[in-house]
Enzyme design. Structure first.
Site, PDB file in Angstrom:
ATOM      1  N   GLU A   1      32.551 -19.862 -18.641  1.00 62.52           N
ATOM      2  CA  GLU A   1      32.848 -19.787 -20.074  1.00 62.52           C
ATOM      3  C   GLU A   1      32.606 -21.155 -20.706  1.00 62.52           C
ATOM      4  O   GLU A   1      33.409 -22.072 -20.553  1.00 62.52           O
ATOM      5  CB  GLU A   1      34.304 -19.364 -20.273  1.00 62.52           C
ATOM      6  CG  GLU A   1      34.659 -18.067 -19.574  1.00 62.52           C
ATOM      7  CD  GLU A   1      36.159 -17.970 -19.270  1.00 62.52           C
ATOM      8  OE1 GLU A   1      36.985 -18.210 -20.157  1.00 62.52           O
ATOM      9  OE2 GLU A   1      36.505 -17.660 -18.115  1.00 62.52           O
TER      10      GLU A   1
ATOM     11  N   ASP B   1      39.997 -21.865 -11.653  1.00 64.29           N
ATOM     12  CA  ASP B   1      40.242 -21.332 -12.997  1.00 64.29           C
ATOM     13  C   ASP B   1      40.462 -22.542 -13.895  1.00 64.29           C
ATOM     14  O   ASP B   1      41.526 -22.735 -14.462  1.00 64.29           O
ATOM     15  CB  ASP B   1      41.487 -20.414 -12.964  1.00 64.29           C
ATOM     16  CG  ASP B   1      41.649 -19.621 -14.256  1.00 64.29           C
ATOM     17  OD1 ASP B   1      40.830 -19.821 -15.171  1.00 64.29           O
ATOM     18  OD2 ASP B   1      42.592 -18.815 -14.335  1.00 64.29           O
TER      19      ASP B   1
ATOM     20  N   GLN C   1      34.671 -23.402 -18.419  1.00 61.71           N
ATOM     21  CA  GLN C   1      35.750 -22.833 -17.616  1.00 61.71           C
ATOM     22  C   GLN C   1      35.103 -22.070 -16.472  1.00 61.71           C
ATOM     23  O   GLN C   1      34.358 -21.111 -16.685  1.00 61.71           O
ATOM     24  CB  GLN C   1      36.610 -21.888 -18.487  1.00 61.71           C
ATOM     25  CG  GLN C   1      37.803 -21.291 -17.773  1.00 61.71           C
ATOM     26  CD  GLN C   1      39.014 -22.230 -17.703  1.00 61.71           C
ATOM     27  OE1 GLN C   1      39.039 -23.282 -18.344  1.00 61.71           O
ATOM     28  NE2 GLN C   1      40.013 -21.874 -16.925  1.00 61.71           N
TER      29      GLN C   1
ATOM     30  N   TYR D   1      31.656 -11.476 -16.690  1.00 59.05           N
ATOM     31  CA  TYR D   1      31.891 -11.672 -15.255  1.00 59.05           C
ATOM     32  C   TYR D   1      30.591 -11.333 -14.539  1.00 59.05           C
ATOM     33  O   TYR D   1      29.995 -10.281 -14.794  1.00 59.05           O
ATOM     34  CB  TYR D   1      32.952 -10.695 -14.741  1.00 59.05           C
ATOM     35  CG  TYR D   1      34.382 -11.008 -15.097  1.00 59.05           C
ATOM     36  CD1 TYR D   1      34.849 -10.838 -16.398  1.00 59.05           C
ATOM     37  CD2 TYR D   1      35.278 -11.433 -14.122  1.00 59.05           C
ATOM     38  CE1 TYR D   1      36.177 -11.095 -16.713  1.00 59.05           C
ATOM     39  CE2 TYR D   1      36.613 -11.679 -14.438  1.00 59.05           C
ATOM     40  CZ  TYR D   1      37.055 -11.514 -15.727  1.00 59.05           C
ATOM     41  OH  TYR D   1      38.360 -11.760 -16.042  1.00 59.05           O
TER      42      TYR D   1
ATOM     43  N   HIS E   1      43.109 -16.674 -25.300  1.00 57.88           N
ATOM     44  CA  HIS E   1      41.911 -16.046 -25.880  1.00 57.88           C
ATOM     45  C   HIS E   1      42.121 -15.493 -27.291  1.00 57.88           C
ATOM     46  O   HIS E   1      41.749 -14.345 -27.595  1.00 57.88           O
ATOM     47  CB  HIS E   1      41.401 -14.953 -24.940  1.00 57.88           C
ATOM     48  CG  HIS E   1      40.905 -15.465 -23.622  1.00 57.88           C
ATOM     49  ND1 HIS E   1      40.388 -16.714 -23.433  1.00 57.88           N
ATOM     50  CD2 HIS E   1      40.859 -14.873 -22.383  1.00 57.88           C
ATOM     51  CE1 HIS E   1      40.027 -16.891 -22.171  1.00 57.88           C
ATOM     52  NE2 HIS E   1      40.313 -15.795 -21.506  1.00 57.88           N
TER      53      HIS E   1
ATOM     54  N   ARG F   1      43.588 -21.271 -23.540  1.00 55.47           N
ATOM     55  CA  ARG F   1      45.016 -21.276 -23.859  1.00 55.47           C
ATOM     56  C   ARG F   1      45.412 -22.285 -24.931  1.00 55.47           C
ATOM     57  O   ARG F   1      44.798 -23.357 -25.036  1.00 55.47           O
ATOM     58  CB  ARG F   1      45.830 -21.541 -22.584  1.00 55.47           C
ATOM     59  CG  ARG F   1      45.729 -20.376 -21.607  1.00 55.47           C
ATOM     60  CD  ARG F   1      46.374 -20.671 -20.277  1.00 55.47           C
ATOM     61  NE  ARG F   1      46.386 -19.475 -19.439  1.00 55.47           N
ATOM     62  CZ  ARG F   1      45.359 -19.081 -18.673  1.00 55.47           C
ATOM     63  NH1 ARG F   1      44.247 -19.777 -18.632  1.00 55.47           N
ATOM     64  NH2 ARG F   1      45.437 -17.976 -17.977  1.00 55.47           N
TER      65      ARG F   1
ATOM     66  N   HIS G   1      32.749 -14.200 -22.216  1.00 53.97           N
ATOM     67  CA  HIS G   1      33.593 -14.043 -21.032  1.00 53.97           C
ATOM     68  C   HIS G   1      32.990 -13.064 -20.012  1.00 53.97           C
ATOM     69  O   HIS G   1      33.728 -12.341 -19.329  1.00 53.97           O
ATOM     70  CB  HIS G   1      34.975 -13.563 -21.484  1.00 53.97           C
ATOM     71  CG  HIS G   1      36.092 -13.867 -20.542  1.00 53.97           C
ATOM     72  ND1 HIS G   1      36.122 -13.396 -19.248  1.00 53.97           N
ATOM     73  CD2 HIS G   1      37.216 -14.600 -20.701  1.00 53.97           C
ATOM     74  CE1 HIS G   1      37.241 -13.821 -18.668  1.00 53.97           C
ATOM     75  NE2 HIS G   1      37.918 -14.554 -19.522  1.00 53.97           N
TER      76      HIS G   1
HETATM   77  C1  BGC Z   1      41.185 -17.553 -17.838  1.00 52.94           C
HETATM   78  C2  BGC Z   1      42.001 -16.851 -16.784  1.00 52.94           C
HETATM   79  C3  BGC Z   1      42.389 -15.516 -17.325  1.00 52.94           C
HETATM   80  C4  BGC Z   1      41.143 -14.757 -17.678  1.00 52.94           C
HETATM   81  C5  BGC Z   1      41.474 -13.432 -18.276  1.00 52.94           C
HETATM   82  C6  BGC Z   1      39.986 -16.747 -18.138  1.00 52.94           C
HETATM   83  O1  BGC Z   1      39.263 -17.356 -19.155  1.00 52.94           O
HETATM   84  O2  BGC Z   1      40.835 -18.850 -17.430  1.00 52.94           O
HETATM   85  O3  BGC Z   1      43.135 -17.589 -16.448  1.00 52.94           O
HETATM   86  O4  BGC Z   1      43.161 -14.800 -16.433  1.00 52.94           O
HETATM   87  O5  BGC Z   1      40.390 -15.484 -18.584  1.00 52.94           O
HETATM   88  O6  BGC Z   1      40.381 -12.610 -18.180  1.00 52.94           O
END
Ligand code: BGC
Length: 376
Positions: free
Chosen positions: A339, A277, A311, A207, A131, A106, A205
């Site tokens: 991340e 988060d 992150q 998962y 992002h 952010r 990013h």
């Molecule tokens: C953030 C989350 C966000 C997500 C979106 C992450 O990197 O920390 O807050 O909702 O990305 O996919």
């Protein structure tokens, strides 16, 4: 006559050698058309290592689409969230597997200052930019190059981000090279250069769910994260500036803990983050920064990075609306992200490690996802 014969023999051997090499490359990296976007061809690249394990990448958002690794009994499954088709990838969750830039995480109020000039970036997360903005690097078609001189299957994606794209100054040449080693490691090498002072924070990013994507949640995954402190956030997920020690809090993963053990503790930052988060300040003292172990399958993920932060995000916004590979539903907390990168909102925190990239400098960074199994 003899000379002609020798010359033709040499020619034939050159042809044979180059044919062999291209077959070798072909075996390691297969390139299929996945779709088209904004007039550009989108590919699905299948990388197979010598262990016979497969990852899939796409040049749309330079995303990791598939990671297929064995469990402790040798049974293979895909352990990353993604989609079977390009249409679903385009419509679905924007960040599954994506390379995120120009500024991952952010930026408060979509505003930062460089050399006295105030820049504004689009607000796509309440009052903030998330992002790199809605049309960040996760949403563009990157150029694709299959790396020929690599011992392992390897693909290089490049993207030229124009001056003022999503409000960021400077034309940035970005690249990410994914290499899938025979030891089941995804090595991600990033480079960025700019023609004008700018800010960059680049990450991946993906998962993960080590049970297999779509097979339950990640609450039993046991995490070890080598970080003594983290950056607490405010109600809109912007770091307050405080550097908080993790000792004695549910944020301490220096010794192994299942994710679900303390995630619902009454602790201010777990409430604000709706779970984990948060950016951890990596100690960077050991080779491996994060270890994730899932006891049922025995699968293990290790993350190694040269970046200052990580992150740790536990899929708190996944809600079952995304249907991924094989029609599987991605429910609440059914994936976790690690991340690597710089701290969120760094441009507005002078005491955080800098994310400024000057003209003439090259940003180089490497993060590795290493997969293995442990049998007990
Ligand atoms: C953030 C989350 C966000 C997500 C979106 C992450 O990197 O920390 O807050 O909702 O990305 O996919």
């Amino acid at each position: 006559m003899k000379r002609i014969l020798l010359l033709s023999l040499a020619l034939v051997s050159v042809i044979i050698i180059s044919c062999n090499q291209s077959t070798k490359t072909k075996e390691m990296v297969k390139k299929d058309v996945f779709g088209t976007h904004n007039g550009k061809e989108v590919y699905l690249l299948t990388l197979t290592n010598k262990a016979g394990n497969v990852i899939r990448l796409t040049n749309f958002g330079a995303k990791i689409n598939w990671i297929e690794v064995p469990d402790k009994n040798g049974k293979k499954d895909n352990i990353t969230l993604g989609y079977d088709s390009f249409e679903e990838t385009l419509k679905g969750d924007k960040y599954f597997g994506a390379v995120v830039g120009r500024f991952a995480n952010r930026i408060a109020n979509g505003k930062f200052t460089l050399d006295g000039v105030v820049y504004h970036t689009p607000l796509n997360d309440g009052p903030n930019t998330l992002h790199g903005g809605p049309l960040g690097w996760h949403s563009v078609v990157w150029n694709t190059e299959v790396v020929k001189d690599s011992k392992f299957p390897s693909v290089k994606f490049t993207y030229v981000s124009p001056d003022m794209e999503e409000g960021f100054p400077g034309k940035v040449d970005a690249s990410v090279t994914y290499t899938w080693t025979d030891n089941n490691e995804i090595v991600m090498d990033y480079t960025c250069t700019t023609d004008k002072k700018t800010i960059v924070n680049i990450t991946n990013h993906a998962y993960f769910n080590l049970h297999g994507a779509g097979n339950g949640d990640i609450l039993d995954h046991v995490v070890t994260l080598k970080a003594s402190a983290f950056t607490p956030v405010d109600s809109v997920m912007i770091p307050t500036g405080e550097i908080r020690q993790v000792a004695g809090t549910p944020f301490d993963f220096n010794t192994p803990h299942p994710i679900g053990e303390r995630i619902n503790d009454k602790y201010d930052q777990l409430k604000l983050g709706k779970g984990y988060d948060h950016n951890y300040i990596l100690d960077n003292k050991e080779e491996v920064d994060v270890t994730v172990y899932e006891p049922v399958s025995g699968r293990m993920l290790e993350v190694l990075t040269d970046q200052p932060g990580m992150q740790f995000y536990t899929g708190n916004f996944l809600d079952g609306t995304q249907i991924g590979h094989g029609g599987k539903v991605y429910k609440y907390r059914s994936g976790m992200c690690l991340e690597s990168g710089h701290y969120p909102d760094s441009p507005n925190h002078a005491d955080f490690p800098t994310t400024v990239l000057n003209a003439g400098e090259t940003l180089k960074s490497t993060t590795i996802y290493r997969f293995s199994v442990k049998s007990n």
